[in-house]
Design a protein around this motif. Structure first.
Motif, PDB file in Angstrom:
ATOM      1  N   LEU A   7      16.964  17.247  46.478  1.00 29.69           N
ATOM      2  CA  LEU A   7      16.397  16.736  47.730  1.00 29.69           C
ATOM      3  C   LEU A   7      17.508  16.385  48.720  1.00 29.69           C
ATOM      4  CD1 LEU A   7      13.628  14.311  46.413  1.00 29.69           C
ATOM      5  CD2 LEU A   7      13.308  16.607  47.316  1.00 29.69           C
ATOM      6  N   SER A   8      17.178  16.473  50.009  1.00 31.85           N
ATOM      7  CA  SER A   8      18.142  16.071  51.035  1.00 31.85           C
ATOM      8  C   SER A   8      18.286  14.546  51.010  1.00 31.85           C
ATOM      9  CB  SER A   8      17.666  16.538  52.412  1.00 31.85           C
ATOM     10  OG  SER A   8      16.509  15.820  52.788  1.00 31.85           O
ATOM     11  N   LYS A   9      19.342  14.060  51.630  1.00 35.84           N
ATOM     12  CA  LYS A   9      19.573  12.611  51.667  1.00 35.84           C
ATOM     13  C   LYS A   9      18.402  11.886  52.307  1.00 35.84           C
ATOM     14  CE  LYS A   9      24.590  12.283  51.706  1.00 35.84           C
ATOM     15  NZ  LYS A   9      25.751  11.766  52.416  1.00 35.84           N
ATOM     16  N   LYS A  10      17.862  12.451  53.376  1.00 40.61           N
ATOM     17  CA  LYS A  10      16.742  11.836  54.087  1.00 40.61           C
ATOM     18  C   LYS A  10      15.527  11.723  53.171  1.00 40.61           C
ATOM     19  CE  LYS A  10      14.195  12.379  58.411  1.00 40.61           C
ATOM     20  NZ  LYS A  10      14.007  13.206  59.588  1.00 40.61           N
ATOM     21  N   LYS A  11      15.233  12.781  52.427  1.00 40.29           N
ATOM     22  CA  LYS A  11      14.087  12.758  51.520  1.00 40.29           C
ATOM     23  C   LYS A  11      14.316  11.803  50.356  1.00 40.29           C
ATOM     24  CE  LYS A  11      12.155  17.223  52.694  1.00 40.29           C
ATOM     25  NZ  LYS A  11      11.775  18.554  52.244  1.00 40.29           N
ATOM     26  N   LYS A  12      15.582  11.680  49.909  1.00 40.88           N
ATOM     27  CA  LYS A  12      15.887  10.723  48.845  1.00 40.88           C
ATOM     28  C   LYS A  12      15.629   9.291  49.320  1.00 40.88           C
ATOM     29  CE  LYS A  12      19.320  13.412  46.319  1.00 40.88           C
ATOM     30  NZ  LYS A  12      20.723  13.548  45.961  1.00 40.88           N
ATOM     31  N   PHE A  15      11.884   8.806  49.502  1.00 41.67           N
ATOM     32  CA  PHE A  15      11.361   8.689  48.144  1.00 41.67           C
ATOM     33  C   PHE A  15      11.678   7.312  47.573  1.00 41.67           C
ATOM     34  CE2 PHE A  15      11.746   9.111  43.543  1.00 41.67           C
ATOM     35  CZ  PHE A  15      10.503   9.649  43.230  1.00 41.67           C
ATOM     36  N   SER A  16      12.916   6.851  47.748  1.00 42.64           N
ATOM     37  CA  SER A  16      13.318   5.537  47.228  1.00 42.64           C
ATOM     38  C   SER A  16      12.550   4.409  47.904  1.00 42.64           C
ATOM     39  CB  SER A  16      14.818   5.335  47.425  1.00 42.64           C
ATOM     40  OG  SER A  16      15.539   6.305  46.704  1.00 42.64           O
ATOM     41  N   ALA A  17      12.391   4.506  49.245  1.00 41.65           N
ATOM     42  CA  ALA A  17      11.638   3.480  49.973  1.00 41.65           C
ATOM     43  C   ALA A  17      10.185   3.466  49.529  1.00 41.65           C
ATOM     44  CB  ALA A  17      11.727   3.714  51.479  1.00 41.65           C
ATOM     45  N   ALA A  19       9.001   4.443  46.620  1.00 44.03           N
ATOM     46  CA  ALA A  19       8.946   3.899  45.259  1.00 44.03           C
ATOM     47  C   ALA A  19       9.072   2.380  45.282  1.00 44.03           C
ATOM     48  CB  ALA A  19      10.056   4.517  44.405  1.00 44.03           C
ATOM     49  N   ALA A  20       9.921   1.848  46.171  1.00 47.31           N
ATOM     50  CA  ALA A  20      10.075   0.394  46.270  1.00 47.31           C
ATOM     51  C   ALA A  20       8.784  -0.258  46.763  1.00 47.31           C
ATOM     52  CB  ALA A  20      11.229   0.048  47.210  1.00 47.31           C
ATOM     53  N   ILE A  21       8.147   0.331  47.770  1.00 51.57           N
ATOM     54  CA  ILE A  21       6.889  -0.220  48.300  1.00 51.57           C
ATOM     55  C   ILE A  21       5.808  -0.182  47.229  1.00 51.57           C
ATOM     56  CG2 ILE A  21       5.011   0.208  49.947  1.00 51.57           C
ATOM     57  CD1 ILE A  21       7.197   1.042  51.968  1.00 51.57           C
ATOM     58  N   ILE A  22       5.708   0.930  46.523  1.00 53.44           N
ATOM     59  CA  ILE A  22       4.710   1.040  45.440  1.00 53.44           C
ATOM     60  C   ILE A  22       4.986   0.003  44.363  1.00 53.44           C
ATOM     61  CG2 ILE A  22       3.932   2.525  43.545  1.00 53.44           C
ATOM     62  CD1 ILE A  22       4.205   4.885  45.537  1.00 53.44           C
ATOM     63  N   GLY A  23       6.268  -0.212  44.041  1.00 54.29           N
ATOM     64  CA  GLY A  23       6.621  -1.236  43.048  1.00 54.29           C
ATOM     65  C   GLY A  23       6.194  -2.628  43.488  1.00 54.29           C
ATOM     66  N   ILE A  24       6.421  -2.955  44.757  1.00 45.79           N
ATOM     67  CA  ILE A  24       6.027  -4.269  45.287  1.00 45.79           C
ATOM     68  C   ILE A  24       4.507  -4.429  45.249  1.00 45.79           C
ATOM     69  CG2 ILE A  24       5.943  -5.679  47.398  1.00 45.79           C
ATOM     70  CD1 ILE A  24       8.759  -4.554  48.039  1.00 45.79           C
ATOM     71  N   LEU A  25       3.784  -3.381  45.667  1.00 47.23           N
ATOM     72  CA  LEU A  25       2.316  -3.446  45.647  1.00 47.23           C
ATOM     73  C   LEU A  25       1.793  -3.609  44.224  1.00 47.23           C
ATOM     74  CD1 LEU A  25       1.374  -0.743  48.295  1.00 47.23           C
ATOM     75  CD2 LEU A  25       1.198  -3.210  48.515  1.00 47.23           C
ATOM     76  N   LEU A  26       2.363  -2.863  43.277  1.00 43.28           N
ATOM     77  CA  LEU A  26       1.938  -3.001  41.878  1.00 43.28           C
ATOM     78  C   LEU A  26       2.185  -4.417  41.380  1.00 43.28           C
ATOM     79  CD1 LEU A  26       3.073   0.374  40.268  1.00 43.28           C
ATOM     80  CD2 LEU A  26       0.742  -0.452  40.567  1.00 43.28           C
ATOM     81  N   TRP A  27       3.347  -4.983  41.732  1.00 47.07           N
ATOM     82  CA  TRP A  27       3.632  -6.346  41.314  1.00 47.07           C
ATOM     83  C   TRP A  27       2.588  -7.313  41.869  1.00 47.07           C
ATOM     84  CZ3 TRP A  27       4.698 -10.639  44.283  1.00 47.07           C
ATOM     85  CH2 TRP A  27       5.060 -11.783  43.555  1.00 47.07           C
ATOM     86  N   ALA A  28       2.219  -7.153  43.134  1.00 41.59           N
ATOM     87  CA  ALA A  28       1.222  -8.043  43.749  1.00 41.59           C
ATOM     88  C   ALA A  28      -0.132  -7.891  43.066  1.00 41.59           C
ATOM     89  CB  ALA A  28       1.096  -7.757  45.244  1.00 41.59           C
ATOM     90  N   ARG A 160       4.023   0.693  59.229  1.00 39.32           N
ATOM     91  CA  ARG A 160       3.416   1.719  58.385  1.00 39.32           C
ATOM     92  C   ARG A 160       4.460   2.797  58.147  1.00 39.32           C
ATOM     93  NH1 ARG A 160      -1.569   5.837  58.874  1.00 39.32           N
ATOM     94  NH2 ARG A 160      -1.685   6.180  56.646  1.00 39.32           N
ATOM     95  N   ASN A 161       4.982   2.787  56.905  1.00 34.68           N
ATOM     96  CA  ASN A 161       6.032   3.716  56.515  1.00 34.68           C
ATOM     97  C   ASN A 161       7.091   3.774  57.609  1.00 34.68           C
ATOM     98  OD1 ASN A 161       4.497   4.227  54.200  1.00 34.68           O
ATOM     99  ND2 ASN A 161       3.325   5.781  55.258  1.00 34.68           N
ATOM    100  N   LYS A 162       7.504   4.941  57.994  1.00 31.42           N
ATOM    101  CA  LYS A 162       8.475   5.077  59.086  1.00 31.42           C
ATOM    102  C   LYS A 162       7.787   5.674  60.307  1.00 31.42           C
ATOM    103  CE  LYS A 162      12.599   5.099  56.426  1.00 31.42           C
ATOM    104  NZ  LYS A 162      13.390   4.012  56.919  1.00 31.42           N
ATOM    105  N   GLU A 163       6.463   5.485  60.398  1.00 32.70           N
ATOM    106  CA  GLU A 163       5.670   6.063  61.482  1.00 32.70           C
ATOM    107  C   GLU A 163       5.371   5.080  62.600  1.00 32.70           C
ATOM    108  OE1 GLU A 163       2.097   7.147  59.503  1.00 32.70           O
ATOM    109  OE2 GLU A 163       3.069   8.602  58.210  1.00 32.70           O
ATOM    110  N   PHE A 164       5.209   3.783  62.252  1.00 32.10           N
ATOM    111  CA  PHE A 164       4.678   2.828  63.212  1.00 32.10           C
ATOM    112  C   PHE A 164       5.284   1.457  62.954  1.00 32.10           C
ATOM    113  CE2 PHE A 164       1.435  -0.387  64.255  1.00 32.10           C
ATOM    114  CZ  PHE A 164       1.202  -0.079  65.587  1.00 32.10           C
TER     115      PHE A 164
END
Length: 194
Positions: A7-12, A15-17, A19-28, A160-164
């Motif tokens: 994957l390109s650096k941007k996609k990495k 992907f990492s961001a 995964a971090a958001i999903i991890g935080i939501l799962l924890w909550a 909202r993600n990197k959109e808004f």
């Protein structure tokens, strides 16, 4: 994980961001399901009809006809039977949609539940995650029922993600948690992926 290396650096970063958001939501979500333990209750004498309870690990839930509307967990708290108000510290919880699925999760350093008004108020460092990936921060959030809008006020920041990205004095989230309106000193930025 060879696909990750390709994957390109941007996609990495995306992907990492993500995964971090999903991890935080799962924890909550998991934290809100924690069952209370170390329950200690002390009733205060004084007024004949008044009872107070100091509680470690308290979960409050509203259900009707096997349908869960909300659940809220407080690390510590107290309840006053005369006022019908529970005060909670280090709060996490969920609001549910008509299909009994989590539609909004939250965490806050402090919150109250007023049994007479059927109202949840979150104060100080309140973070909200909507099911469509919208993250919201505010100083205060007021929930007054499934059929009423949720009002977030004070230093509102919506992302909202990197959109808004938006900041406002107040955000009003519709009862289905699908849309919101921001008011008062608003700044909105919409980003396009290049």
């Amino acid at each position: 994980m060879s696909w990750f290396k390709n994957l390109s650096k941007k996609k990495k970063v995306y992907f990492s961001a993500g995964a971090a958001i999903i991890g935080i939501l799962l924890w909550a979500f998991i934290s809100a399901e924690v069952i209370t333990h170390n329950f200690s209750r002390s009733q205060l004498s004084g007024e004949q009809d008044r009872q107070e309870a100091q509680i470690n690990g308290i979960i409050l839930t509203e259900t009707k006809d096997e349908k869960k509307y909300w659940e809220i967990y407080g690390e510590t708290g107290s309840y006053d039977s005369k006022t019908g108000v529970a005060i909670l510290n280090n709060v996490v919880g969920n609001f549910f949609d008509e299909n009994n699925e989590v539609s909004m999760s939250f965490e806050s350093s402090r919150g109250t539940y007023n049994a007479n008004k059927k109202q949840i108020v979150l104060y100080d460092h309140t973070n909200i995650a909507l099911k469509d990936g919208v993250l919201l921060k505010s100083d205060k959030l007021v929930w007054s029922g499934n059929d009423k809008p949720v009002v977030a006020s004070g230093n509102v920041k919506i992302k909202r993600n990197k959109e808004f990205l938006a900041t406002a004095s107040e955000a009003v989230i519709n009862p289905g948690y699908e849309s919101f309106k921001i008011t008062g000193n608003t700044v909105s930025k919409i980003y396009e992926e290049k």
